[in-house]
Design a protein around this motif. Structure first.
Motif, PDB file in Angstrom:
ATOM      1  N   GLY A  80     -24.036  -2.024   8.738  1.00  0.00           N
ATOM      2  CA  GLY A  80     -24.314  -0.992   7.745  1.00  0.00           C
ATOM      3  C   GLY A  80     -24.720   0.327   8.381  1.00  0.00           C
ATOM      4  N   ALA A  81     -25.318   1.198   7.572  1.00  0.00           N
ATOM      5  CA  ALA A  81     -25.681   2.536   8.031  1.00  0.00           C
ATOM      6  C   ALA A  81     -26.744   2.499   9.119  1.00  0.00           C
ATOM      7  N   ILE A  82     -27.727   1.610   8.974  1.00  0.00           N
ATOM      8  CA  ILE A  82     -28.772   1.506   9.995  1.00  0.00           C
ATOM      9  C   ILE A  82     -28.177   0.989  11.298  1.00  0.00           C
ATOM     10  N   GLY A  83     -27.330   0.004  11.216  1.00  0.00           N
ATOM     11  CA  GLY A  83     -26.693  -0.524  12.415  1.00  0.00           C
ATOM     12  C   GLY A  83     -25.862   0.529  13.127  1.00  0.00           C
ATOM     13  N   LEU A  84     -25.157   1.354  12.358  1.00  0.00           N
ATOM     14  CA  LEU A  84     -24.366   2.431  12.950  1.00  0.00           C
ATOM     15  C   LEU A  84     -25.250   3.390  13.736  1.00  0.00           C
TER      16      LEU A  84
ATOM     17  N   ASN B  75     -21.917  -5.130   4.541  1.00  0.00           N
ATOM     18  CA  ASN B  75     -22.288  -4.064   5.467  1.00  0.00           C
ATOM     19  C   ASN B  75     -21.283  -3.888   6.600  1.00  0.00           C
ATOM     20  N   ALA B  76     -20.616  -4.970   7.002  1.00  0.00           N
ATOM     21  CA  ALA B  76     -19.575  -4.847   8.014  1.00  0.00           C
ATOM     22  C   ALA B  76     -18.424  -4.002   7.493  1.00  0.00           C
ATOM     23  N   ASP B  77     -18.164  -4.091   6.197  1.00  0.00           N
ATOM     24  CA  ASP B  77     -17.091  -3.293   5.613  1.00  0.00           C
ATOM     25  C   ASP B  77     -17.401  -1.805   5.722  1.00  0.00           C
ATOM     26  N   PHE B  78     -18.680  -1.440   5.654  1.00  0.00           N
ATOM     27  CA  PHE B  78     -19.074  -0.045   5.862  1.00  0.00           C
ATOM     28  C   PHE B  78     -18.658   0.422   7.258  1.00  0.00           C
ATOM     29  N   LEU B  79     -18.874  -0.443   8.262  1.00  0.00           N
ATOM     30  CA  LEU B  79     -18.496  -0.078   9.623  1.00  0.00           C
ATOM     31  C   LEU B  79     -16.989   0.057   9.762  1.00  0.00           C
ATOM     32  N   VAL B  80     -16.250  -0.778   9.058  1.00  0.00           N
ATOM     33  CA  VAL B  80     -14.789  -0.673   9.085  1.00  0.00           C
ATOM     34  C   VAL B  80     -14.345   0.668   8.506  1.00  0.00           C
ATOM     35  N   HIS B  81     -14.968   1.082   7.409  1.00  0.00           N
ATOM     36  CA  HIS B  81     -14.628   2.377   6.819  1.00  0.00           C
ATOM     37  C   HIS B  81     -14.989   3.521   7.774  1.00  0.00           C
ATOM     38  N   TYR B  82     -16.068   3.376   8.502  1.00  0.00           N
ATOM     39  CA  TYR B  82     -16.411   4.381   9.508  1.00  0.00           C
ATOM     40  C   TYR B  82     -15.326   4.436  10.583  1.00  0.00           C
ATOM     41  N   MET B  83     -14.876   3.286  11.061  1.00  0.00           N
ATOM     42  CA  MET B  83     -13.820   3.242  12.062  1.00  0.00           C
ATOM     43  C   MET B  83     -12.548   3.908  11.548  1.00  0.00           C
ATOM     44  N   ALA B  84     -12.227   3.655  10.282  1.00  0.00           N
ATOM     45  CA  ALA B  84     -11.024   4.251   9.695  1.00  0.00           C
ATOM     46  C   ALA B  84     -11.146   5.766   9.595  1.00  0.00           C
ATOM     47  N   LYS B  85     -12.329   6.247   9.269  1.00  0.00           N
ATOM     48  CA  LYS B  85     -12.560   7.692   9.189  1.00  0.00           C
ATOM     49  C   LYS B  85     -12.501   8.321  10.579  1.00  0.00           C
ATOM     50  N   LEU B  86     -13.089   7.671  11.555  1.00  0.00           N
ATOM     51  CA  LEU B  86     -13.069   8.177  12.920  1.00  0.00           C
ATOM     52  C   LEU B  86     -11.634   8.279  13.438  1.00  0.00           C
ATOM     53  N   CYS B  87     -10.848   7.238  13.219  1.00  0.00           N
ATOM     54  CA  CYS B  87      -9.472   7.246  13.701  1.00  0.00           C
ATOM     55  C   CYS B  87      -8.661   8.344  13.027  1.00  0.00           C
ATOM     56  N   ALA B  88      -8.892   8.579  11.738  1.00  0.00           N
ATOM     57  CA  ALA B  88      -8.181   9.650  11.037  1.00  0.00           C
ATOM     58  C   ALA B  88      -8.563  11.014  11.607  1.00  0.00           C
ATOM     59  N   GLU B  89      -9.848  11.215  11.857  1.00  0.00           N
ATOM     60  CA  GLU B  89     -10.298  12.500  12.396  1.00  0.00           C
ATOM     61  C   GLU B  89      -9.734  12.749  13.797  1.00  0.00           C
ATOM     62  N   LEU B  90      -9.622  11.711  14.593  1.00  0.00           N
ATOM     63  CA  LEU B  90      -9.069  11.876  15.934  1.00  0.00           C
ATOM     64  C   LEU B  90      -7.600  12.280  15.888  1.00  0.00           C
ATOM     65  N   GLN B  91      -6.942  12.046  14.750  1.00  0.00           N
ATOM     66  CA  GLN B  91      -5.552  12.454  14.561  1.00  0.00           C
ATOM     67  C   GLN B  91      -5.449  13.783  13.802  1.00  0.00           C
TER      68      GLN B  91
END
Length: 234
Positions: free
Chosen positions: A133-137, A197-213
């Motif tokens: 989740g957000a705290i883990g991130l 909460n793991a799904d939150f981290l997946v959405h973060y990964m998806a956002k990061l990958c989009a921004e890198l492109q």
């Protein structure tokens, strides 16, 4: 004595005696683990005094993630917890010390000790939920900064064409450990919370990958399809 009073005593002791520089494992972390443990424990037959005490002392010996004896930290913490309870909390019920020590020892991911009691399972789940989740991130990147580790491989953030290496790239830690935590949960309630909460981290990964492109407004759909767990109800 009420659990609230015991909690106050533990926090007072830690403020006076627990000296370390890891802000990802501070009293606020212990307090959050206890809050989560109460949610998991609700309606169960677990002994709340054992759970409370283990939550507050599970990191009393906390070695850095790159320490060669990291896998022994929870064993050291269990031994230290015994000493603290016997020396500084002489009114602590003697018949609960073993249960607390086991919960402390079994909480660690790196120790790979199977929890034998319901209390130990609850403490393990509650502590692992702090990594999601957000705290883990926030905590994972704080720890990476403290260790001087790079954030991610900009050319291949998900390690599709290379071997995953969480020491070299912090984001790899999501795949090597964090996204695997839901399957290690010991309780049904803990597992449901972990998957959410793991799904939150997946959405973060998806956002990061989009921004890198160069896409600043959306998510990379392939990341969601590859990593998102099914959303349980809890």
């Amino acid at each position: 004595m009420s659990l609230i009073r015991w909690q106050q005593r533990y926090e007072n002791w830690l403020q006076l005696n627990w000296q370390h520089d890891d802000k990802a494992h501070d009293i606020a972390h212990l307090r959050r683990v206890w809050m989560t443990a109460q949610r998991i424990m609700q309606g169960s037959q677990a002994d709340p005094h054992v759970v409370l005490t283990a939550c507050y002392f599970h990191d009393v010996v906390n070695l850095p993630k790159n320490h060669p004896e990291r896998h022994l930290a929870s064993t050291y913490a269990a031994e230290e917890t015994r000493r603290i309870l016997q020396q500084d909390f002489p009114d602590f019920p003697a018949d609960l010390v073993d249960a607390v020590a086991h919960a402390v020892q079994a909480h660690s991911f790196s120790a790979r000790i199977a929890p034998r009691t319901l209390e130990a399972k609850i403490v393990q789940d509650a502590d692992r939920l702090e990594s999601l989740g957000a705290i883990g991130l926030a905590r994972v990147f704080y720890t990476a900064g403290a260790l001087g580790r790079p954030l991610f491989d900009s050319e291949d953030p998900l390690g599709k064409t290379r071997e995953l290496d969480e020491v070299k790239w912090t984001l790899d830690h999501f795949q090597t450990k964090l996204l695997r935590l839901p399957e290690t949960m010991q309780t049904d309630k803990g597992r449901a919370l972990a998957e959410h909460n793991a799904d939150f981290l997946v959405h973060y990964m998806a956002k990061l990958c989009a921004e890198l492109q160069g896409d600043l407004t959306s998510l990379e759909s392939s990341v969601l399809s590859d990593f998102s767990p099914l959303q349980p109800e809890y």
